[in-house]
Design a protein around this motif. Structure first.
Motif, PDB file in Angstrom:
ATOM      1  N   THR A 179       0.853  -1.210   0.000  1.00  0.00           N
ATOM      2  CA  THR A 179       0.000   0.000   0.000  1.00  0.00           C
ATOM      3  C   THR A 179       0.878   1.246   0.000  1.00  0.00           C
ATOM      4  O   THR A 179       0.962   1.970   1.004  1.00  0.00           O
ATOM      5  N   PRO A 180       1.564   1.534  -1.113  1.00  0.00           N
ATOM      6  CA  PRO A 180       2.417   2.729  -1.151  1.00  0.00           C
ATOM      7  C   PRO A 180       1.671   4.005  -0.763  1.00  0.00           C
ATOM      8  O   PRO A 180       2.265   4.933  -0.213  1.00  0.00           O
ATOM      9  N   TRP A 181       0.347   4.045  -1.017  1.00  0.00           N
ATOM     10  CA  TRP A 181      -0.417   5.247  -0.717  1.00  0.00           C
ATOM     11  C   TRP A 181      -0.454   5.572   0.769  1.00  0.00           C
ATOM     12  O   TRP A 181      -0.767   6.708   1.164  1.00  0.00           O
ATOM     13  N   THR A 182      -0.136   4.584   1.640  1.00  0.00           N
ATOM     14  CA  THR A 182      -0.133   4.857   3.084  1.00  0.00           C
ATOM     15  C   THR A 182       1.186   5.439   3.570  1.00  0.00           C
ATOM     16  O   THR A 182       1.289   5.849   4.734  1.00  0.00           O
ATOM     17  N   LEU A 183       2.204   5.515   2.703  1.00  0.00           N
ATOM     18  CA  LEU A 183       3.506   6.025   3.146  1.00  0.00           C
ATOM     19  C   LEU A 183       3.450   7.478   3.621  1.00  0.00           C
ATOM     20  O   LEU A 183       4.197   7.841   4.543  1.00  0.00           O
TER      21      LEU A 183
ATOM     22  N   LYS B 208     -10.056  10.030  -0.719  1.00  0.00           N
ATOM     23  CA  LYS B 208      -9.148  10.978  -1.375  1.00  0.00           C
ATOM     24  C   LYS B 208      -8.251  11.648  -0.343  1.00  0.00           C
ATOM     25  O   LYS B 208      -8.664  11.877   0.795  1.00  0.00           O
ATOM     26  N   PHE B 209      -7.025  11.977  -0.779  1.00  0.00           N
ATOM     27  CA  PHE B 209      -6.075  12.606   0.131  1.00  0.00           C
ATOM     28  C   PHE B 209      -6.542  13.993   0.557  1.00  0.00           C
ATOM     29  O   PHE B 209      -7.122  14.749  -0.235  1.00  0.00           O
TER      30      PHE B 209
ATOM     31  N   HIS C 100      -7.632  10.235  -5.409  1.00  0.00           N
ATOM     32  CA  HIS C 100      -7.980   8.989  -4.732  1.00  0.00           C
ATOM     33  C   HIS C 100      -6.721   8.210  -4.386  1.00  0.00           C
ATOM     34  O   HIS C 100      -5.754   8.170  -5.162  1.00  0.00           O
ATOM     35  N   VAL C 101      -6.731   7.571  -3.236  1.00  0.00           N
ATOM     36  CA  VAL C 101      -5.512   6.922  -2.747  1.00  0.00           C
ATOM     37  C   VAL C 101      -5.033   5.807  -3.673  1.00  0.00           C
ATOM     38  O   VAL C 101      -3.819   5.662  -3.903  1.00  0.00           O
ATOM     39  N   PHE C 102      -5.961   5.012  -4.213  1.00  0.00           N
ATOM     40  CA  PHE C 102      -5.522   3.897  -5.059  1.00  0.00           C
ATOM     41  C   PHE C 102      -4.941   4.379  -6.388  1.00  0.00           C
ATOM     42  O   PHE C 102      -4.065   3.735  -6.958  1.00  0.00           O
ATOM     43  N   SER C 103      -5.415   5.521  -6.864  1.00  0.00           N
ATOM     44  CA  SER C 103      -4.846   6.059  -8.103  1.00  0.00           C
ATOM     45  C   SER C 103      -3.583   6.870  -7.826  1.00  0.00           C
ATOM     46  O   SER C 103      -2.967   7.389  -8.755  1.00  0.00           O
ATOM     47  N   SER C 104      -3.219   6.973  -6.541  1.00  0.00           N
ATOM     48  CA  SER C 104      -2.014   7.722  -6.167  1.00  0.00           C
ATOM     49  C   SER C 104      -0.789   6.825  -6.021  1.00  0.00           C
ATOM     50  O   SER C 104       0.325   7.328  -5.859  1.00  0.00           O
ATOM     51  N   ASN C 105      -0.989   5.518  -6.058  1.00  0.00           N
ATOM     52  CA  ASN C 105       0.143   4.609  -5.858  1.00  0.00           C
ATOM     53  C   ASN C 105       1.281   4.869  -6.842  1.00  0.00           C
ATOM     54  O   ASN C 105       2.444   4.933  -6.447  1.00  0.00           O
ATOM     55  N   ASP C 106       0.934   5.016  -8.122  1.00  0.00           N
ATOM     56  CA  ASP C 106       1.975   5.228  -9.127  1.00  0.00           C
ATOM     57  C   ASP C 106       2.735   6.525  -8.861  1.00  0.00           C
ATOM     58  O   ASP C 106       3.962   6.585  -9.018  1.00  0.00           O
ATOM     59  N   GLY C 107       2.002   7.565  -8.463  1.00  0.00           N
ATOM     60  CA  GLY C 107       2.648   8.844  -8.170  1.00  0.00           C
ATOM     61  C   GLY C 107       3.585   8.754  -6.975  1.00  0.00           C
ATOM     62  O   GLY C 107       4.679   9.356  -6.977  1.00  0.00           O
TER      63      GLY C 107
END
Length: 944
Positions: free
Chosen positions: A238-242, A371-372, A385-392
């Motif tokens: 879950t990179p979005w939780t970093l 969403k963040f 949205h957090v799941f679409s933020s992983n790549d970023g």
């Protein structure tokens, strides 16, 4: 004396079966007619009324959700309940059954708000109630059509004001015991439905996530002392939780290895020197994963240290201007990753607990839509949205040189059961019940309950043992409001006396009032200052259904708590069984049930669970709704199917498998028809069973009718011995809820002892004996006993057909007003059974010889044969082998000659005797009767 009529046709003198019991069941047409008759005659109410005063047995109905049609899984559940209720009633218990529905909750509200935007809370609740009541009517119609008995006009509904007040009072009890608190902590959050979820509202599906290895550079501690550039490495899916990372956890007892590598972390980048610390057990896997990028640095001796030596270190966040504490945690495993775990206290249960223990903040920079928010510290990601933020996030890590590896990881991931979106862990202010405070009592109560199958005890014990505190608040509208208030400063007001006042108001006017009236009205109503505000949350629907023992069992005068039995599918170990247990511990410090049965899911032939969302609406999908099956095949077919399956395991289902039940049903029905037909000329003064609801009088009636009949032949006594045995087996099986045993025993009795033997063997006496011959009347007595016994044994299963058969037996009232038959001690022996077992061995040998003669064209049928039977010198000593009449009848032969020899054997030749024109036997006295020269003596006497 007139000349004998040698050409006379004796067909009309044969006493063939006669009945208006239809061969074609036509259940689809006839069952609704019988159902209407039951309803008009208030059959359920009469059953309950007549059993008052008897021992009480209460099966408490777990409420189906008032949403969608009845699928075959729900049909399995409801019919199983009905088999229990009917069998307990017929076993002599007072068994009122109050069906119910779970009416609040996300699925209904989700459907309503999806169909119309901009609705007010009052409008949402009005539409949601209408939706729930629509499906209550639809489901009730299906359950009744399946022959399920109950107080259908007065069910319990979780939306009824009286029920809702019980929920609120039970909540008040939890508050009184100090079990309820409010706190910001991570919960299962559905961004699709924008609400917290209970564990039972989560389903697991396959998901592909990015799995990354991330460097956290040490700023202090043992690792920093080795080299200031050394790094901890974490692995996360879950990179979005970093952005919410506040710590790194290591296991204090693990051994970790500090190693130095020559590293090339990107194709275009230069080689660097890297120091990493990795758990020793995971080091080989880690190096295998990065073998192309990491090379051992020559001359550096790896350093082994305990995880406890790393605790207290500080590391730098890989892309934000803050630090991460290194903490010790025993939940760290050596299964995957590196032995160092990324900790975000706002996004995980273990993380939260570890954060509390180590004084970390709760950072959860995500809103209700997933969403963040600005708290994430990344301005470009706010509103994304957090799941679409992983790549970023991965791009940032790459730019910072903080990523070691990135790969796709396929795993089972929790999803919202309604919106079907993946869930996230999100820290928000919620109300919780302290499970630790009641866990020990709940576990001790579990061991006082009888669990069937026994293994299910371990399942619920495990779920209760490991359960975290219960998040009981929801950010929804269609539900029972959480009855709390806030003062002008925002402090919570959660008092038992206030909650009691809310419950009193709700009992009279319902929970809609919470949404219809404003804060000022409610403040005045409960005696609080005018500037008091109401809370906006509703209670978890598992609180709703979990309080049914208070709102139903305690309030209904015919019921009691604890109930004798709960029965639901296996998923209710973490659902209704558990919520009921917990709320009952709150309400009465005891379990709400004495026994609990779990049944398996109905699954398709691929093993996939059948649910409401799979109800065959597509062109290629298979129909899975109950109405398809009872409208096409009949309710009794569904009931017979339920009785035939091993319900404690998963139940494979398809229309093809279902149709196999039809053969058993047809055999039962056709056999009943033959039995009824053979009673067509039963004398009016023939002793018959009296309609009885009392087991003792039923037993005496049966004994007086059949025990003293001196005309019973061996075959009659044998079938009554077998009837005694299967009656005992079935009554015992019903008591053990083993309906498959009942089905198997009765189905076998119909197919073998009854159809293939008794009916076939006695056909000659029933058709060709004189109407009043003693042995024919004795057989009719046995047939009536068999038919009535089987009607009552099958009544819980074949509710419609057994009642129809009972009516054709001449009874004025329903079979469902009867009690089970009692095994008849007059036929508890095995004398006739032992003789028949020997006769069956002989029968096999004779039939083989006859079949061979038939193939050789020596004879055309059994009755044309003369059989020379050799019995071994030892054995076959029963007196029946000296009784030619019984042997001829049992073996369906005209001519039999017995000798003793070495082996059991039979030789068949063509009979030399003439054929009787009426019974078709080849007998020596055919042609010796001047009045009827083509008949045997027995037939000549019968026709007069």
């Amino acid at each position: 004396m007139s000349a004998p009529d040698t050409a006379r046709n004796y067909k009309d003198t044969v006493l063939l079966p006669k009945t208006d019991f239809p061969m074609k069941a036509d259940l689809v047409t006839r069952e609704p007619q019988r159902l209407a008759k039951w309803q008009e005659g208030k059959l359920y109410q009469r059953i309950v009324a007549q059993s008052k005063g008897k021992p009480t047995f209460i099966l408490h109905d777990g409420p189906p959700f008032a949403n969608g049609d009845v699928h075959m899984g729900t049909a399995l559940n409801k019919v199983l309940k009905d088999l229990i209720v009917k069998s307990k009633t017929m076993a002599g218990f007072h068994t009122p059954f109050i069906p119910g529905w779970d009416c609040h909750g996300l699925p209904i509200e989700f459907k309503v708000v999806k169909s119309a935007a901009g609705l007010t809370p009052v409008q949402i609740r009005t539409l949601s109630e209408a939706e729930a009541r629509k499906y209550i009517d639809i489901q009730r119609t299906s359950f009744k059509r399946l022959g399920v008995f109950g107080d259908w006009e007065n069910p319990y509904l979780t939306l009824d004001p009286g029920y809702e007040s019980g929920i609120l009072r039970t909540f008040g009890k939890a508050v009184e015991k100090g079990l309820v608190y409010r706190m910001k902590r991570p919960v299962l959050w559905s961004y699709g439905a924008q609400t917290a979820l209970a564990e039972a509202e989560v389903e697991y599906k396959e998901k592909t996530s990015p799995a990354v290895y991330v460097k956290f550079r040490a700023l202090s501690g043992r690792l920093f002392d080795v080299d200031p550039t050394a790094s901890f490495v974490i692995w996360t899916t879950t990179p979005w939780t970093l952005p919410a990372n506040l710590a790194i956890a290591v296991h204090p007892e693990f051994t970790y290895v500090i190693k130095k590598y020559r590293a090339k972390l990107s194709e275009d980048g230069p080689s660097t020197t890297e120091y990493f610390v990795i758990a020793k057990e995971l080091l080989e896997k880690f190096e295998d994963r990065f073998f192309a990028n990491l090379v051992d640095f020559e001359g550096f001796e790896p350093i082994e240290i305990k995880g406890s030596e790393l605790v207290g270190s500080v590391a730098k966040h890989p892309f934000l201007d803050r630090t991460s504490k290194v903490i010790g945690a025993t939940f760290v495993t050596a299964d995957t990753g590196t032995g160092a775990v990324h900790i975000a206290p706002g996004h995980g249960a273990d993380d939260y607990q570890a954060g509390r223990e180590h004084g970390l903040d709760i950072l959860s920079p995500v809103d209700a839509e997933g969403k963040f928010t600005a708290e994430c510290g990344l301005p470009d990601f706010v509103g994304k949205h957090v799941f679409s933020s992983n790549d970023g996030i991965i791009e940032i890590l790459t730019a910072k040189g903080a990523i070691l590896g990135n790969e796709k990881y396929v795993h089972q991931y929790p999803h919202c059961w309604r919106s079907k979106t993946p869930i996230i862990f999100r820290a928000v202010e919620q109300f919780f019940i302290k499970i630790d405070a009641i866990r020990e009592k709940a576990l001790s109560e579990i061991d006082k309950v009888t669990w069937l199958p026994a293994s299910s005890r371990n399942r619920i014990h495990g779920t209760v043992s490991g359960r975290p505190d219960w998040c009981i608040s929801r950010q929804r509208t269609w539900g029972v409001p959480c009855p709390v208030f806030y003062d002008a400063s925002g402090e919570i007001i959660m008092r038992t006396d206030i909650i009691g006042k809310v419950a009193d108001i709700v009992e009279k006017q319902g929970t809609n009032l919470w949404f219809e009236k404003d804060d000022v009205w409610w403040a005045e109503a409960v005696g609080l200052p005018a500037d008091t505000k109401r809370g906006n949350d509703t209670l978890d629907v598992w609180i709703d259904s979990g309080c049914s023992h208070v709102s139903v069992l305690d309030r209904h005068p015919e019921l009691h708590c604890p109930a004798d039995l709960y029965i639901e599918a296996t998923d209710q170990h973490r659902g209704w069984f558990q919520s009921s247990l917990m709320m009952s511990i709150v309400a009465r410090d005891a379990a709400p049930y004495k026994s609990v049965i779990t049944h398996g899911f109905v699954v398709d032939t691929s093993g996939k669970k059948i649910s409401k969302s799979d109800q065959g609406t597509g062109k290629s999908s298979k129909p899975m709704t109950a109405d398809h099956y009872y409208n096409k095949y009949g309710g009794d077919m569904v009931r017979l199917w339920v009785s035939s399956v091993d319900y404690q395991n998963e139940v494979p289902f398809s229309e093809e498998l279902f149709q196999q039940t039809g053969e058993s049903y047809r055999r039962i029905r056709n056999t009943f028809r033959v039995l009824l037909g053979n009673l067509h000329d039963e004398p009016k003064d023939f002793p018959q069973i009296q309609d009885s609801t009392d087991s003792d009088s039923e037993k005496k009636s049966a004994e007086s009718r059949i025990c003293g009949n001196p005309s019973y032949t061996l075959i009659d006594r044998w079938i009554l011995e077998r009837l005694h045995a299967i009656t005992a087996e079935c009554v015992t099986a019903y008591a053990a809820y083993d309906f498959r045993k009942v089905f198997t025993v009765v189905n076998s009795f119909f197919a073998t002892e009854l159809s293939a033997l008794y009916i076939d063997i006695t056909k000659d006496r029933m058709y060709c004996d004189a109407a009043n011959s003693p042995r024919r009347r004795a057989t009719q007595a046995a047939i009536r006993e068999i038919t009535e016994t089987l009607c009552k044994l099958l009544a819980p299963i074949l509710a419609f057909t057994a009642d129809e058969t009972w009516e054709h037996l001449g009874h004025s009232d329903s079979v469902h007003m009867q009690v089970f038959p009692q095994p008849n001690p007059a036929f508890a022996g095995t004398e006739a059974t032992a003789a028949v077992e020997e006769l069956l061995k002989v029968r096999v040998v004779i039939q083989q010889a006859i079949e061979k003669a038939r193939q050789e064209k020596k004879i055309g049928s059994n009755l044309e044969a003369t059989v020379a039977l050799t019995l071994p010198a030892e054995g076959f000593t029963h007196p029946v082998f000296s009784d030619p009449a019984t042997l001829h009848e049992f073996l369906i032969l005209s001519d039999l000659h017995i000798t003793r020899g070495t082996d059991l054997a039979a030789v068949v030749t063509e009979s030399s005797h003439h054929k009787c024109a009426r019974c078709w036997k080849h007998l020596p006295d055919v042609g010796t009767h001047s009045e009827h020269p083509t008949l045997c003596g027995r037939c000549a006497e019968a026709v007069g």
